[in-house]
Design a protein around this motif. Structure first.
Motif, PDB file in Angstrom:
ATOM      1  N   PRO A   1      -9.614  -5.480  -8.793  1.00 14.14           N
ATOM      2  CA  PRO A   1      -8.390  -6.288  -8.829  1.00 14.14           C
ATOM      3  C   PRO A   1      -7.297  -5.754  -9.746  1.00 14.14           C
ATOM      4  CG  PRO A   1     -10.328  -7.687  -9.067  1.00 14.14           C
ATOM      5  CD  PRO A   1     -10.781  -6.264  -9.195  1.00 14.14           C
ATOM      6  N   ASP A   2      -7.619  -4.868 -10.656  1.00 11.38           N
ATOM      7  CA  ASP A   2      -6.660  -4.355 -11.633  1.00 11.38           C
ATOM      8  C   ASP A   2      -6.113  -3.002 -11.168  1.00 11.38           C
ATOM      9  OD1 ASP A   2      -5.258  -3.356 -13.795  1.00 11.38           O
ATOM     10  OD2 ASP A   2      -6.874  -3.695 -15.246  1.00 11.38           O
ATOM     11  N   PRO A   3      -4.869  -2.965 -10.643  1.00 12.28           N
ATOM     12  CA  PRO A   3      -4.311  -1.704 -10.134  1.00 12.28           C
ATOM     13  C   PRO A   3      -4.309  -0.572 -11.157  1.00 12.28           C
ATOM     14  CG  PRO A   3      -2.864  -3.538  -9.597  1.00 12.28           C
ATOM     15  CD  PRO A   3      -3.918  -4.065 -10.525  1.00 12.28           C
ATOM     16  N   SER A   4      -4.231  -0.903 -12.441  1.00  8.50           N
ATOM     17  CA  SER A   4      -4.192   0.155 -13.453  1.00  8.50           C
ATOM     18  C   SER A   4      -5.523   0.893 -13.561  1.00  8.50           C
ATOM     19  CB  SER A   4      -3.789  -0.411 -14.812  1.00  8.50           C
ATOM     20  OG  SER A   4      -4.827  -1.210 -15.354  1.00  8.50           O
ATOM     21  N   LYS A   5      -6.590   0.332 -13.014  1.00  3.09           N
ATOM     22  CA  LYS A   5      -7.910   0.975 -13.058  1.00  3.09           C
ATOM     23  C   LYS A   5      -8.125   1.934 -11.887  1.00  3.09           C
ATOM     24  CE  LYS A   5      -9.544  -1.416 -16.545  1.00  3.09           C
ATOM     25  NZ  LYS A   5     -10.214  -0.938 -17.711  1.00  3.09           N
TER      26      LYS A   5
ATOM     27  N   LYS B   1     -13.357 -12.116  -7.317  1.00  2.00           N
ATOM     28  CA  LYS B   1     -12.274 -12.499  -6.408  1.00  2.00           C
ATOM     29  C   LYS B   1     -11.121 -11.510  -6.512  1.00  2.00           C
ATOM     30  CE  LYS B   1     -14.107 -16.454  -5.192  1.00  2.00           C
ATOM     31  NZ  LYS B   1     -14.864 -16.522  -3.989  1.00  2.00           N
ATOM     32  N   VAL B   2     -10.515 -11.206  -5.369  1.00  2.00           N
ATOM     33  CA  VAL B   2      -9.408 -10.259  -5.317  1.00  2.00           C
ATOM     34  C   VAL B   2      -8.501 -10.640  -4.146  1.00  2.00           C
ATOM     35  CG1 VAL B   2     -10.675  -8.619  -3.875  1.00  2.00           C
ATOM     36  CG2 VAL B   2      -8.860  -7.796  -5.338  1.00  2.00           C
ATOM     37  N   SER B   3      -7.201 -10.323  -4.287  1.00  2.00           N
ATOM     38  CA  SER B   3      -6.284 -10.619  -3.186  1.00  2.00           C
ATOM     39  C   SER B   3      -5.136  -9.618  -3.174  1.00  2.00           C
ATOM     40  CB  SER B   3      -5.732 -12.040  -3.300  1.00  2.00           C
ATOM     41  OG  SER B   3      -4.971 -12.183  -4.466  1.00  2.00           O
ATOM     42  N   THR B   4      -4.516  -9.496  -2.003  1.00  2.00           N
ATOM     43  CA  THR B   4      -3.327  -8.673  -1.844  1.00  2.00           C
ATOM     44  C   THR B   4      -2.238  -9.590  -1.298  1.00  2.00           C
ATOM     45  OG1 THR B   4      -3.671  -8.045   0.458  1.00  2.00           O
ATOM     46  CG2 THR B   4      -4.801  -6.718  -1.202  1.00  2.00           C
ATOM     47  N   ASP B   5      -1.117  -9.017  -0.908  1.00  2.00           N
ATOM     48  CA  ASP B   5      -0.051  -9.823  -0.313  1.00  2.00           C
ATOM     49  C   ASP B   5      -0.484 -10.447   1.006  1.00  2.00           C
ATOM     50  OD1 ASP B   5       1.489  -8.919  -2.423  1.00  2.00           O
ATOM     51  OD2 ASP B   5       2.453  -7.343  -1.250  1.00  2.00           O
ATOM     52  N   ARG B   6      -1.462  -9.832   1.670  1.00  2.00           N
ATOM     53  CA  ARG B   6      -1.846 -10.269   3.008  1.00  2.00           C
ATOM     54  C   ARG B   6      -3.224 -10.892   3.124  1.00  2.00           C
ATOM     55  NH1 ARG B   6      -1.412  -5.005   6.123  1.00  2.00           N
ATOM     56  NH2 ARG B   6      -1.989  -4.216   4.116  1.00  2.00           N
ATOM     57  N   VAL B   7      -4.160 -10.527   2.268  1.00  2.00           N
ATOM     58  CA  VAL B   7      -5.533 -10.999   2.400  1.00  2.00           C
ATOM     59  C   VAL B   7      -6.110 -11.386   1.042  1.00  2.00           C
ATOM     60  CG1 VAL B   7      -6.030  -9.649   4.471  1.00  2.00           C
ATOM     61  CG2 VAL B   7      -6.455  -8.658   2.240  1.00  2.00           C
TER      62      VAL B   7
ATOM     63  N   VAL C   1      -7.533  -3.525  -0.480  1.00  2.00           N
ATOM     64  CA  VAL C   1      -6.962  -3.647  -1.825  1.00  2.00           C
ATOM     65  C   VAL C   1      -6.416  -2.301  -2.292  1.00  2.00           C
ATOM     66  CG1 VAL C   1      -7.456  -4.202  -4.230  1.00  2.00           C
ATOM     67  CG2 VAL C   1      -8.438  -5.597  -2.406  1.00  2.00           C
ATOM     68  N   PHE C   2      -7.187  -1.230  -2.098  1.00  2.00           N
ATOM     69  CA  PHE C   2      -6.716   0.097  -2.501  1.00  2.00           C
ATOM     70  C   PHE C   2      -5.440   0.470  -1.753  1.00  2.00           C
ATOM     71  CE2 PHE C   2     -10.912   2.234  -4.063  1.00  2.00           C
ATOM     72  CZ  PHE C   2     -11.024   1.280  -5.051  1.00  2.00           C
ATOM     73  N   GLU C   3      -5.424   0.267  -0.441  1.00  2.00           N
ATOM     74  CA  GLU C   3      -4.240   0.607   0.357  1.00  2.00           C
ATOM     75  C   GLU C   3      -3.008  -0.122  -0.157  1.00  2.00           C
ATOM     76  OE1 GLU C   3      -3.605   2.588   3.206  1.00  2.00           O
ATOM     77  OE2 GLU C   3      -5.528   3.522   2.789  1.00  2.00           O
TER      78      GLU C   3
ATOM     79  N   ALA D   1       0.117   1.844  -1.814  1.00  2.00           N
ATOM     80  CA  ALA D   1       1.436   1.721  -1.179  1.00  2.00           C
ATOM     81  C   ALA D   1       2.501   1.280  -2.171  1.00  2.00           C
ATOM     82  CB  ALA D   1       1.367   0.740  -0.012  1.00  2.00           C
ATOM     83  N   LYS D   2       2.115   0.449  -3.120  1.00  2.00           N
ATOM     84  CA  LYS D   2       3.053  -0.044  -4.133  1.00  2.00           C
ATOM     85  C   LYS D   2       3.178   0.906  -5.319  1.00  2.00           C
ATOM     86  CE  LYS D   2       2.535  -4.987  -3.325  1.00  2.00           C
ATOM     87  NZ  LYS D   2       2.121  -6.251  -3.952  1.00  2.00           N
TER      88      LYS D   2
END
Length: 93
Positions: free
Chosen positions: A15-19, A65-71, A83-85, A89-90
């Motif tokens: 869940p942490d993009p910095s990781k 638990k984890v989420s993106t803009d869509r799921v 989640v990686f995609e 992308a961002k």
């Protein structure tokens, strides 16, 4: 374009993009050659169950638990790619 390879240190870090870390990039030393679908050439993926055998503590982290803009869902359901995609992308890594 050859893809980059990304990974997180552990399931709880998804869940942490910095990781998210770029751990490699596929590079071809020659031109691509088209081949039939059943020619026997493929990338072998490491089975996640092999990873869990080496790091049993990861089993419990799969329910994070984890989420993106869509799921939204758990690491076990979404960590494979969505989640990686989203984070790649961002530019969040």
């Amino acid at each position: 374009t050859m893809p980059s390879v990304f990974a997180c240190p552990a399931p709880r870090d998804v869940p942490d993009p910095s990781k998210l870390q770029r751990i490699g990039k596929l590079v071809s030393t020659s031109e691509m050659v088209r081949s039939p679908p059943n020619d026997g050439l493929f990338f072998r993926h490491q089975r996640k169950e092999d990873d869990y055998a080496l790091r049993p503590e990861w089993q419990d982290q799969l329910n994070t638990k984890v989420s993106t803009d869509r799921v939204s869902g758990t690491v076990a359901k979404l960590a494979g790619w969505e989640v990686f995609e989203n984070n790649i992308a961002k530019g969040q890594y």
